[in-house]
Design an enzyme around this catalytic site. Structure first.
Site, mmCIF file in Angstrom:
data_model
loop_
_atom_site.group_PDB
_atom_site.id
_atom_site.type_symbol
_atom_site.label_atom_id
_atom_site.label_comp_id
_atom_site.label_asym_id
_atom_site.label_seq_id
_atom_site.Cartn_x
_atom_site.Cartn_y
_atom_site.Cartn_z
ATOM 1 N N ASN A 174 4.410 14.959 27.373
ATOM 2 C CA ASN A 174 3.068 15.013 27.509
ATOM 3 C C ASN A 174 2.977 15.935 28.956
ATOM 4 O O ASN A 174 2.085 15.911 29.608
ATOM 5 C CB ASN A 174 2.529 13.524 28.091
ATOM 6 C CG ASN A 174 3.045 12.587 29.142
ATOM 7 O OD1 ASN A 174 4.089 13.402 29.339
ATOM 8 N ND2 ASN A 174 2.873 11.562 29.045
ATOM 9 N N ASP B 257 12.141 8.577 40.554
ATOM 10 C CA ASP B 257 11.538 7.381 39.864
ATOM 11 C C ASP B 257 12.550 6.079 39.777
ATOM 12 O O ASP B 257 13.972 6.529 39.869
ATOM 13 C CB ASP B 257 11.050 7.900 38.947
ATOM 14 C CG ASP B 257 11.333 8.941 37.963
ATOM 15 O OD1 ASP B 257 12.925 8.892 37.487
ATOM 16 O OD2 ASP B 257 10.588 9.896 36.780
ATOM 17 N N HIS C 235 4.197 15.140 31.460
ATOM 18 C CA HIS C 235 4.960 14.597 32.809
ATOM 19 C C HIS C 235 5.972 15.063 34.032
ATOM 20 O O HIS C 235 6.684 15.667 33.263
ATOM 21 C CB HIS C 235 4.130 12.835 32.899
ATOM 22 C CG HIS C 235 5.872 12.142 32.145
ATOM 23 N ND1 HIS C 235 5.675 11.285 30.989
ATOM 24 C CD2 HIS C 235 7.879 12.310 32.667
ATOM 25 C CE1 HIS C 235 7.439 10.675 31.487
ATOM 26 N NE2 HIS C 235 7.742 11.756 31.658
HETATM 27 C C1 GLP Z 1 11.475 10.257 31.597
HETATM 28 C C2 GLP Z 1 11.635 10.574 33.394
HETATM 29 C C3 GLP Z 1 11.045 11.745 33.708
HETATM 30 C C4 GLP Z 1 12.522 13.217 32.356
HETATM 31 C C5 GLP Z 1 11.440 13.122 31.315
HETATM 32 C C6 GLP Z 1 11.808 13.733 30.256
HETATM 33 O O1 GLP Z 1 10.662 9.407 31.517
HETATM 34 N N1 GLP Z 1 10.704 9.885 34.296
HETATM 35 O O2 GLP Z 1 12.130 12.303 34.936
HETATM 36 O O3 GLP Z 1 11.695 14.511 33.042
HETATM 37 O O4 GLP Z 1 10.878 11.795 31.152
HETATM 38 O O5 GLP Z 1 13.202 13.116 29.797
HETATM 39 P P1 GLP Z 1 13.834 13.613 29.128
HETATM 40 O O6 GLP Z 1 15.032 14.327 29.003
HETATM 41 O O7 GLP Z 1 14.769 12.404 28.044
HETATM 42 O O8 GLP Z 1 13.074 14.341 28.044
#
Ligand code: GLP
Length: 242
Positions: A137, A68, A139
């Site tokens: 959440n 992304d 995702h």
């Molecule tokens: C982000 C990314 C995801 C990531 C998630 C968790 O916004 N788009 O790919 O896995 O949120 O992030 P983190 O590892 O900083 O908790």
């Protein structure tokens, strides 16, 4: 099937997950890696860089395609995912100059960018190993909870909790981009193997829902229950509700 590998803390999670990815690169030198950003994989990337510096990994034939990118952030912005990937991995290893792919967050023709990126993923002949983090959440990539699963790369509005969670990287919440390009669930599910990393209590509910809840687009990661080869490397805190 989701195989769970326990780690006692972030450091151990990072070492174990890096070992899984390193094994993939060693066993197939022209591996196509699907890569992820976020705080969770930073330690994994640091371990890969260490293994490269020790002479144990060769990235010269590896190609990558990231999950992304924020819409509207130029590559030079220190919160763009392009910047993140260079900072944590690409600039430290011997990847070819044209080996790395991310959505172009600055392409104003959104439809064209989504189609271009889908074409990039297709042209690589399939992702061998896709790395994933998980949002609080549920995702994956930026596939936010929704009433349906998106198949292909798309541009979407970030969920309020994601904007809040990611505001820690920006000067203020106002500066967090409201939209992002993300690979779709269909593209993620097409990867031959999936490696997910998760740490901390903030991920415990999402990890529990992903592993034991119904498969639903309200918890996008739950679709991984239908993938034949998923490895989740998680620390005790992330597994604390199981
Ligand atoms: C982000 C990314 C995801 C990531 C998630 C968790 O916004 N788009 O790919 O896995 O949120 O992030 P983190 O590892 O900083 O908790």
């Amino acid at each position: 099937m989701i195989k769970v590998i326990r780690a006692k803390d972030y450091e151990e999670m990072s070492r174990k997950a890096a070992a899984v990815m390193a094994a993939q690169i060693i066993s197939k030198e022209d591996t196509v890696l699907g890569l992820a950003t976020g705080s969770t994989p930073e330690g994994l990337y640091a371990n890969l860089v260490k293994a490269y510096q020790a002479g144990n990994l060769d990235f010269s034939k590896v190609r990558t395609v990231n999950l992304d990118e924020y819409q509207g952030l130029p590559r030079e912005h220190d919160q763009s995912y392009y910047y993140f990937m260079n900072y944590h991995l690409f600039q430290h290893v011997n990847m070819a100059a044209d080996a790395n792919n991310l959505p172009n967050g600055m392409n104003e023709d959104i439809q064209a960018e989504c189609e271009r990126y889908h074409g990039v993923i297709e042209s690589m002949g399939g992702v061998d190993m896709q790395l994933l983090g998980i949002g609080g959440n549920g995702h994956i990539g930026f596939n936010e909870p929704s009433d349906h699963f998106e198949q292909k790369t798309h541009c979407l509005a970030l969920a309020e909790d994601t904007i809040k969670a990611n505001s820690r990287f920006f000067a203020s919440e106002d500066e967090v981009p409201r939209r992002a390009f993300s690979m779709g669930i269909g593209e993620i599910m097409a990867a031959k193997k999936i490696l997910m990393v998760a740490n901390g209590k903030g991920k415990a509910q999402a990890v529990k829902d992903m592993l034991t809840g119904p498969v639903t687009p309200q918890v996008p990661a739950s679709i991984l229950q239908f993938h034949p080869d998923v490895v989740l490397v998680a620390d005790e805190d992330a597994l604390s509700l199981l």
